[in-house]
Design a protein around this motif. Structure first.
Motif, short mmCIF file in Angstrom:
data_model
loop_
_atom_site.label_atom_id
_atom_site.label_comp_id
_atom_site.label_asym_id
_atom_site.label_seq_id
_atom_site.Cartn_x
_atom_site.Cartn_y
_atom_site.Cartn_z
N TRP A 55 24.37 41.26 9.01
CA TRP A 55 23.42 41.87 9.92
C TRP A 55 23.33 43.35 9.56
O TRP A 55 24.31 44.09 9.68
CB TRP A 55 23.88 41.72 11.36
CG TRP A 55 23.84 40.33 11.92
CD1 TRP A 55 22.85 39.79 12.70
CD2 TRP A 55 24.85 39.31 11.79
NE1 TRP A 55 23.18 38.50 13.06
CE2 TRP A 55 24.39 38.18 12.50
CE3 TRP A 55 26.08 39.24 11.13
CZ2 TRP A 55 25.14 37.00 12.57
CZ3 TRP A 55 26.81 38.07 11.19
CH2 TRP A 55 26.35 36.97 11.90
N VAL A 102 22.15 45.29 14.10
CA VAL A 102 22.23 44.28 15.16
C VAL A 102 21.26 44.62 16.28
O VAL A 102 21.17 45.77 16.73
CB VAL A 102 23.66 44.19 15.71
CG1 VAL A 102 23.73 43.24 16.90
CG2 VAL A 102 24.61 43.74 14.60
N ASP A 121 22.44 41.02 20.23
CA ASP A 121 23.76 40.64 19.73
C ASP A 121 23.56 40.08 18.32
O ASP A 121 22.45 39.68 17.96
CB ASP A 121 24.42 39.56 20.60
CG ASP A 121 24.65 40.03 22.04
OD1 ASP A 121 25.16 41.16 22.21
OD2 ASP A 121 24.31 39.29 22.97
N ALA A 122 24.63 40.03 17.55
CA ALA A 122 24.52 39.43 16.22
C ALA A 122 24.51 37.91 16.31
O ALA A 122 23.64 37.24 15.75
CB ALA A 122 25.67 39.90 15.33
N ALA A 165 28.48 43.14 9.96
CA ALA A 165 27.43 43.60 10.87
C ALA A 165 27.52 45.10 11.05
O ALA A 165 28.62 45.66 11.14
CB ALA A 165 27.56 42.91 12.23
N ALA A 220 25.76 47.89 15.92
CA ALA A 220 25.71 47.06 17.12
C ALA A 220 25.88 47.96 18.33
O ALA A 220 27.01 48.37 18.65
CB ALA A 220 26.78 45.99 17.07
N VAL A 278 28.78 42.51 18.84
CA VAL A 278 28.51 41.74 17.63
C VAL A 278 28.52 40.25 17.98
O VAL A 278 27.51 39.57 17.84
CB VAL A 278 29.55 42.05 16.53
CG1 VAL A 278 29.30 41.17 15.29
CG2 VAL A 278 29.47 43.53 16.13
N ALA A 289 32.74 45.10 10.22
CA ALA A 289 31.84 45.65 11.23
C ALA A 289 31.87 47.17 11.12
O ALA A 289 32.94 47.77 10.98
CB ALA A 289 32.24 45.21 12.62
N PHE A 343 29.84 50.06 15.89
CA PHE A 343 29.68 49.00 16.89
C PHE A 343 30.30 49.44 18.20
O PHE A 343 31.09 50.39 18.26
CB PHE A 343 30.39 47.73 16.39
CG PHE A 343 31.88 47.90 16.25
CD1 PHE A 343 32.75 47.46 17.23
CD2 PHE A 343 32.41 48.56 15.15
CE1 PHE A 343 34.12 47.64 17.12
CE2 PHE A 343 33.79 48.74 15.03
CZ PHE A 343 34.64 48.30 16.01
N LEU A 398 33.27 44.24 19.14
CA LEU A 398 33.18 43.20 18.12
C LEU A 398 33.00 41.82 18.74
O LEU A 398 32.19 41.02 18.26
CB LEU A 398 34.42 43.22 17.24
CG LEU A 398 34.50 42.16 16.14
CD1 LEU A 398 33.36 42.30 15.14
CD2 LEU A 398 35.85 42.23 15.44
#
Length: 278
Positions: free
Chosen positions: A132, A135, A138-139, A157, A160, A164, A180, A183, A186
């Motif tokens: 991603w 994001v 949400d992922a 990702a 976010a 995530v 990640a 974010f 997670l």
């Protein structure tokens, strides 16, 4: 901001490289195939190089959710939302780019911007080498029942603003060799869904890069458990990212209060040696 996600559409939670094969939990890394595939290379506790992110092999605009049953190999194409799927923030009620049926596998895919609500798994599912770039809501959201098993192997990702991985159904989520960056959370076990479950989550060989707020959020009163193994945290010298945040969940839609944090041998299962800071 709550964690609520009602079944299927509305009232959702608001919101260098190395070619060595890695062994995670006794499982060797997948030999992923397809043109221009770049596999994630996760760090060992003594490594100093971050994950290599892939380059897309073409792009495709998606104006209506793509259903997936069986297996779908994206060949590292970038898919991004358009039209009704053009949301890229925390707007409520967004649909996903992909919706996976029970037992489906999606691999070698990049989800670009706008990312809408990423991927929905309606039951057990496998996400392999899925990335991603930015994001949206949400992922990935996991919606199966108590017997569902969701696996995420490889991929990563970025950006976010909230979560995530959102776990709204029951069952077990296993995430391995995942990265990640930038974010908030997670993983979150839904804090106030109208139907609640005991949820299990396992994270093996994970690389996260600050900024970030927490790795996992779980509900102690529903018996949730989270295991953290081989976690590398980059750029968080002050150790501000909370590895495991505990909450008291509910099924009324109210904001769930926190219930402490840190390892306890029951809900948050990890030790200091499972976390490496770089």
């Amino acid at each position: 901001m709550t964690s609520r996600v009602e079944p299927e559409r509305r009232a959702r939670h608001r919101r260098r490289t190395s070619r060595r094969r890695a062994v995670v939990g006794g499982l060797s890394a997948f030999a992923l195939t397809g043109a221009a595939i770049v596999t994630s290379t996760m760090m060992s506790s003594s490594a100093s190089a971050a994950t290599t992110w892939p380059t897309a092999n073409g792009s495709e605009a998606v104006s209506a959710t793509i259903p997936v049953s069986g297996a779908r190999d994206g060949g590292m194409k970038r898919y991004y939302g358009s039209g009704d799927l053009a949301g890229d923030g925390q707007e409520e009620g967004q649909d996903p780019i992909f919706r996976l049926a029970d037992g489906a596998t999606l691999k070698n895919v990049i989800i670009g911007k706008p990312g809408a609500d990423g991927i929905h798994c309606q039951g057990s599912c496998n996400l392999q080498n899925v990335w991603w770039e930015d994001v949206g809501e949400d992922a990935a959201t996991f919606r199966g029942g108590n017997s569902a098993t969701y696996t995420v192997y490889g991929g990563g990702a970025k950006k976010a603003a909230d979560k995530v991985f959102q776990h709204n159904g029951g069952g077990k989520l296993v995430v391995s060799k995942f990265a990640a960056q930038d974010f908030k959370t997670l993983y979150r076990s839904c804090g106030n869904c109208s139907t609640q479950y005991k949820r299990t989550s396992i994270f093996n060989t994970i690389e996260v890069t600050a900024p970030g707020s927490r790795l996992v959020g779980i509900n102690t009163n529903y018996g949730d458990t989270a295991a953290l193994r081989g976690i590398t945290i980059i750029g968080d010298s002050g150790k501000k990212i909370v590895p495991c945040q505990k909450y008291i969940g509910n099924n009324t839609g109210a904001e769930p209060p926190t219930n402490g944090s840190g390892p306890d041998g029951t809900h948050c299962n990890y030790t200091a040696s499972d976390l490496t800071y770089q």
